[in-house]
Design an enzyme around this catalytic site. Structure first.
Site, short mmCIF file in Angstrom:
data_model
loop_
_atom_site.label_atom_id
_atom_site.label_comp_id
_atom_site.label_asym_id
_atom_site.label_seq_id
_atom_site.Cartn_x
_atom_site.Cartn_y
_atom_site.Cartn_z
NE ARG A 147 -2.14 2.06 3.48
CZ ARG A 147 -2.71 2.66 4.69
NH1 ARG A 147 -4.08 2.40 4.64
NH2 ARG A 147 -2.01 3.56 5.24
CE1 TYR A 159 -4.48 7.38 11.74
CE2 TYR A 159 -5.17 6.46 9.74
CZ TYR A 159 -4.81 6.50 11.07
OH TYR A 159 -5.09 5.24 11.73
CG ASP A 220 -6.98 3.65 3.25
OD1 ASP A 220 -8.06 4.01 2.84
OD2 ASP A 220 -6.80 3.15 4.07
CG HIS A 222 -7.63 7.06 5.15
ND1 HIS A 222 -7.92 6.13 6.30
CD2 HIS A 222 -6.25 6.69 5.23
CE1 HIS A 222 -7.02 5.34 6.43
NE2 HIS A 222 -5.84 5.76 6.14
CD GLU A 246 -8.38 0.61 2.50
OE1 GLU A 246 -7.06 0.37 2.10
OE2 GLU A 246 -8.66 0.66 3.77
CD GLU A 272 -10.39 1.14 7.02
OE1 GLU A 272 -9.40 0.68 6.37
OE2 GLU A 272 -10.15 2.08 7.93
NE ARG A 293 -9.39 -2.51 3.48
CZ ARG A 293 -8.52 -2.94 4.27
NH1 ARG A 293 -8.17 -4.14 4.32
NH2 ARG A 293 -7.64 -2.01 5.02
CD GLU A 349 -4.74 -2.99 6.58
OE1 GLU A 349 -5.75 -3.47 6.59
OE2 GLU A 349 -4.06 -1.90 6.54
CD1 TRP A 412 -10.61 11.30 10.11
CD2 TRP A 412 -9.37 9.59 9.83
NE1 TRP A 412 -10.68 10.77 11.36
CE2 TRP A 412 -9.48 9.66 11.26
CE3 TRP A 412 -8.25 8.62 9.56
CZ2 TRP A 412 -9.42 8.69 12.10
CZ3 TRP A 412 -7.86 7.76 10.18
CH2 TRP A 412 -8.39 7.81 11.63
O1 KDG Z 1 -8.39 2.52 13.54
C1 KDG Z 1 -8.41 3.10 12.25
C2 KDG Z 1 -7.30 2.27 11.59
O2 KDG Z 1 -7.44 0.92 11.80
C3 KDG Z 1 -7.45 2.31 10.08
O3 KDG Z 1 -7.12 3.85 9.94
C4 KDG Z 1 -6.43 1.67 9.09
O4 KDG Z 1 -7.46 2.61 7.25
C5 KDG Z 1 -6.68 1.66 7.82
C6 KDG Z 1 -6.15 0.69 7.06
O5 KDG Z 1 -6.58 0.48 5.82
O6 KDG Z 1 -5.65 -0.31 7.69
MG MG Z 2 -8.25 1.77 5.42
#
Ligand code: KDG
Ligand code: MG
Length: 412
Positions: A147, A159, A220, A222, A246, A272, A293, A349, A412
């Site tokens: 990634r 982040y 990602d 976010h 993602e 996620e 995810r 992942e 995010w």
């Molecule tokens: O708690 C938040 C994280 O798990 C997240 O930010 C991780 O986006 C993430 C990822 O793809 O692993």
């Molecule tokens: Mg993620």
């Protein structure tokens, strides 16, 4: 036999983890992960105050019935706190069932469908050069999928983006802990989508130029984009053959992915922050995504995640289970057993836990040539060392807040 005790352990070896321990009347022990990053104690209360007392005396082998009992009976269904609590119990019961059978859990889930699980790791850098150094480190270790996240000119801190030694530590994701005496508040970051959209294709171009066509590259988003911004980004990455994009939009409105699909053939992954199969209904039946995810830890455990993957399998959609360091080694093991067994596994992942965390959670899973394997120990194959865990007291921690330049709170 019956469930005799349900204990909830909170430990913080570098970051917080919530782990359930179920003990049966004949002395079997199972572990389950209920860690919800930044909201850990809500799950602890849900488990201790509302779930544990109702489980004593139940048949520990009735895993499906217990899942339905915890999901349907309280009337209040779904949501991250509830489903992390259900997950912790569910994993612990599967752990016990496999230990009693004397087999690694994947054998109870149908046996191995493959010899190992393709893993992706996290590489980042404040510049494309630093990012490429990090990618080199992983490629040298044998990883086949990475990634890639990079700094954006004009933005101070993003982040998940930091400079690390090549192949170095990945521990950038724990929620931040306020300094001693400082107020208990999240840190703040500034975001600019236009700058990001302009820059990201150059990041992919720089990594592709360095590593050629074979390495799988993931990214990602976010949840930071509007549907039309996401469509533009997905299309602009196509020349660089991304493995997936993602979380390109916030996932609550499943229908927005239609617009992204209309404009691009970049594979999409999302989920996620989802916690049930119902969050995927439109996404799966309309084939708006390519990868699921969710994590076992946040989507009702092995039973909940298996429901999603069975449904996804009918539509040819594969797994990409969430595996950040805030899913504990117990949760990671759940993914490895389920991923090894199901037909529609895609990729896993893999953010390795810190040495400190691995002193507390004793794991048997392994990674070789970029492929993960859960190992052959009976059950999940992860044990919590309660004495080691007791040395690490819970410490409040928060994920950051993301704002646009004018101060507006952003996704995010
Ligand atoms: O708690 C938040 C994280 O798990 C997240 O930010 C991780 O986006 C993430 C990822 O793809 O692993
Ligand atoms: Mg993620």
């Amino acid at each position: 036999m019956a469930i005799d005790r349900v204990d909830v352990n909170v430990t913080s070896p570098g970051r917080n983890f919530v782990t359930v321990k179920i003990t049966t009347s004949d002395g079997a022990v199972g572990w389950g992960d209920g860690t919800l990053n930044g909201r850990e104690l809500a799950v602890v209360s849900y488990l201790r105050d509302h779930v544990a007392p109702t489980l004593i005396g139940r048949d520990e082998s009735a895993i499906e019935a217990t899942w339905q009992y915890l999901y349907r009976s309280p009337y209040w269904r779904r949501g991250p706190v509830t489903m992390a609590a259900v997950a912790a119990i569910d994993m612990a019961l599967w752990d016990i069932a496999a230990k009693k059978a004397g087999v690694p859990l994947y054998q109870l889930l149908g046996g191995a469908s493959r010899t190992g699980l393709l893993a992706y790791v996290h590489a980042s850098g404040t510049t494309i050069e630093r990012l490429n150094e990090a990618v080199h480190g992983y490629v040298e270790q044998g990883f086949q999928a990475v990634r890639v996240q990079a700094g954006v000119p004009g933005l101070d801190h993003i982040y998940g983006v930091h400079d690390a030694a090549p192949g170095g530590k990945y521990e950038y994701e724990p929620a931040g802990r306020p300094a001693a005496g400082a107020p208990l508040r999240p840190t703040e970051e500034t975001w600019d989508t236009r700058a990001y959209l302009r820059h990201l294709p150059a990041v992919f171009e720089g990594v592709r130029e360095e590593f050629g066509p074979e390495l799988r590259l993931l990214h990602d988003g976010h949840h930071r984009m509007t549907p039309i911004e996401a469509a533009r980004l997905a299309r602009s990455l196509e020349p660089y053959d991304p493995f997936w994009l993602e979380d390109c939009t916030p996932g609550e409105d499943q229908s927005v992915l239609r617009l992204v699909r209309q404009h691009s053939v970049t594979p999409l992954a999302i989920g996620e922050v989802f916690n049930s199969v119902h969050d995927y209904q439109t996404l799966i039946t309309e084939r708006l995504i390519d990868y699921v995810r969710s994590s076992a830890t946040h989507a009702g455990g092995i039973t909940g995640l298996r429901q999603i993957m069975t449904f996804a399998g009918i539509y040819g959609i594969r797994s990409g289970f969430h595996g950040p360091t805030d899913v504990s080694p117990v949760g990671m093991a759940a993914h490895l057993h389920l991923g090894l067994a199901i037909h529609n596994f895609g990729i896993q992942e893999y953010m390795p836990h810190s040495e400190q965390a691995l002193q507390v959670f004793r794991t048997g899973y392994r990674v070789e040539d970029g492929l993960l394997h859960p190992g052959e120990a009976p059950g999940l194959g992860v044990e919590l060392d309660e004495e080691a865990a007791a040395a690490h007291e819970y410490a409040p921690a928060y994920l950051p807040v993301n704002r646009l330049r004018d101060g507006t709170v952003h996704d995010w």
